[in-house]
Write an enzyme that holds these catalytic residues in place. Sequence first.
Site, PDB file in Angstrom:
ATOM      1  N   ASP A  14       5.709 -22.097  28.258  1.00 55.96           N
ATOM      2  CA  ASP A  14       5.801 -23.720  28.354  1.00 55.96           C
ATOM      3  C   ASP A  14       4.399 -24.184  28.961  1.00 55.96           C
ATOM      4  O   ASP A  14       4.315 -25.271  29.173  1.00 55.96           O
ATOM      5  CB  ASP A  14       6.739 -23.840  29.136  1.00 55.96           C
ATOM      6  CG  ASP A  14       6.865 -23.582  30.605  1.00 55.96           C
ATOM      7  OD1 ASP A  14       5.858 -22.736  30.735  1.00 55.96           O
ATOM      8  OD2 ASP A  14       7.475 -23.848  31.597  1.00 55.96           O
ATOM      9  N   SER A  15       3.473 -23.240  29.127  1.00 53.96           N
ATOM     10  CA  SER A  15       2.060 -23.692  29.287  1.00 53.96           C
ATOM     11  C   SER A  15       1.416 -24.722  28.104  1.00 53.96           C
ATOM     12  O   SER A  15       0.670 -25.176  28.336  1.00 53.96           O
ATOM     13  CB  SER A  15       1.073 -22.716  29.543  1.00 53.96           C
ATOM     14  OG  SER A  15       1.164 -21.632  28.797  1.00 53.96           O
ATOM     15  N   ASP A  40       9.527 -18.819  26.569  1.00 46.94           N
ATOM     16  CA  ASP A  40       9.837 -19.557  27.716  1.00 46.94           C
ATOM     17  C   ASP A  40      10.913 -20.396  27.641  1.00 46.94           C
ATOM     18  O   ASP A  40      11.088 -21.131  26.435  1.00 46.94           O
ATOM     19  CB  ASP A  40       8.776 -20.230  28.252  1.00 46.94           C
ATOM     20  CG  ASP A  40       7.923 -19.707  29.485  1.00 46.94           C
ATOM     21  OD1 ASP A  40       8.739 -18.798  30.126  1.00 46.94           O
ATOM     22  OD2 ASP A  40       6.753 -20.159  29.630  1.00 46.94           O
ATOM     23  N   LYS A  61      12.275 -15.857  28.933  1.00 43.14           N
ATOM     24  CA  LYS A  61      11.770 -15.932  30.290  1.00 43.14           C
ATOM     25  C   LYS A  61      12.008 -17.285  30.823  1.00 43.14           C
ATOM     26  O   LYS A  61      12.090 -18.209  30.316  1.00 43.14           O
ATOM     27  CB  LYS A  61      10.348 -15.884  30.349  1.00 43.14           C
ATOM     28  CG  LYS A  61       9.571 -15.923  31.385  1.00 43.14           C
ATOM     29  CD  LYS A  61       8.099 -15.277  31.615  1.00 43.14           C
ATOM     30  CE  LYS A  61       7.144 -16.411  31.515  1.00 43.14           C
ATOM     31  NZ  LYS A  61       7.118 -17.579  32.065  1.00 43.14           N
ATOM     32  N   GLU A  73      12.039 -18.930  35.135  1.00 47.79           N
ATOM     33  CA  GLU A  73      11.397 -18.745  36.513  1.00 47.79           C
ATOM     34  C   GLU A  73      12.269 -18.851  37.528  1.00 47.79           C
ATOM     35  O   GLU A  73      13.501 -19.594  37.356  1.00 47.79           O
ATOM     36  CB  GLU A  73      10.362 -19.933  36.625  1.00 47.79           C
ATOM     37  CG  GLU A  73       9.311 -20.011  35.715  1.00 47.79           C
ATOM     38  CD  GLU A  73       8.082 -21.192  35.765  1.00 47.79           C
ATOM     39  OE1 GLU A  73       8.389 -22.100  36.798  1.00 47.79           O
ATOM     40  OE2 GLU A  73       7.329 -21.463  35.113  1.00 47.79           O
ATOM     41  N   GLU A 124       3.112 -14.181  39.226  1.00 45.88           N
ATOM     42  CA  GLU A 124       2.058 -15.093  39.081  1.00 45.88           C
ATOM     43  C   GLU A 124       1.347 -15.594  40.690  1.00 45.88           C
ATOM     44  O   GLU A 124       2.186 -15.945  41.364  1.00 45.88           O
ATOM     45  CB  GLU A 124       2.598 -16.382  38.470  1.00 45.88           C
ATOM     46  CG  GLU A 124       1.253 -17.465  38.370  1.00 45.88           C
ATOM     47  CD  GLU A 124       1.701 -18.535  37.265  1.00 45.88           C
ATOM     48  OE1 GLU A 124       2.547 -18.548  36.451  1.00 45.88           O
ATOM     49  OE2 GLU A 124       0.851 -19.484  37.282  1.00 45.88           O
TER      50      GLU A 124
HETATM   51  O1  KIV Z   1       3.868 -20.611  30.471  1.00 48.40           O
HETATM   52  C1  KIV Z   1       3.178 -19.640  30.414  1.00 48.40           C
HETATM   53  O2  KIV Z   1       1.999 -19.628  29.754  1.00 48.40           O
HETATM   54  C2  KIV Z   1       3.413 -18.706  31.653  1.00 48.40           C
HETATM   55  C3  KIV Z   1       2.335 -17.597  31.672  1.00 48.40           C
HETATM   56  C4  KIV Z   1       1.351 -18.120  32.767  1.00 48.40           C
HETATM   57  C5  KIV Z   1       2.698 -16.396  32.369  1.00 48.40           C
HETATM   58  O3  KIV Z   1       4.392 -18.556  31.893  1.00 48.40           O
END
Ligand code: KIV
Length: 258
Positions: free
Chosen positions: A42-43, A81, A109, A111, A178
């Site tokens: 989600d970056s 994500d 994934k 958080e 992280e």
């Molecule tokens: O969203 C993302 O790119 C991430 C990485 C920083 C691990 O979660």
Amino acid sequence: MNIEDLKRFKQSGKKITCLTAYDASFAAVFDDCGVDVILVGDSLGNVIQGGENTLCVSMNEMIYHTQAVVKTTNQALLISDMPYQSYTSAQQTLENAKRLMDVGAQMVKFEGGRAHKASFKILQKHNIPVCGHLGLQPQSVLEMGGYKIQGRDENDAQRILDDAKMLEEWGVKTIVLECIPASLAKQISQSLSIPTIGIGAGVDCDGQVLVSYDMLGITQNPPKFVKNFLTNGSIQSATKDFIQAVKNQTFPTNEHSY
Ligand code: KIV
């Protein structure tokens, strides 16, 4: 690359390499170069959408980008994500995780630790593979008071270690760590039988992940843990250099760790 390989890599001391991708073209390059895991992170809220943080990313956008990445990912394991507010209850987590798996993600994934116990447990029950994400959690940047290193004091470090152990117990397959001190990441990695994948967490994690736009030097003012691998040559050679550096443990150095 499959989920069992992740554990095998850890058992044999072989480091896991991971890069983010958000579109078919970059995913094809990273996949061809032999990266082990591709993360549709989600970056993309930062690097694609230009947002200040990742809170703006929606489920539909994660599905759109996952669909693009799936098309050209042949060898790497594909993780997607779950965005902000997409796993606030067990039922919502299950529905949204299924949507990502239905378009080709092999693992999802999200958080956080014990606060999401019900979400971890429901995905375990439905055999949906999960990657955890502890330490700095960008979706909680407002609560965490900015992008700060986590786990510096003893209580905080213990909480992260305990969360990691709980996630393993709840069937999580791998955990992104992280921005935590390298010594804590090492302790967590040694305490778990599932692999850890670090970003700003030192060289002793079982693998390393970078946001691809950081690895390619596109991001302005990147954090300390980033290395630009595209100083010379092509995107392909930068990708291979990143893979090689993680495999032979020359990245990250102390200069990229806390
Ligand atoms: O969203 C993302 O790119 C991430 C990485 C920083 C691990 O979660």
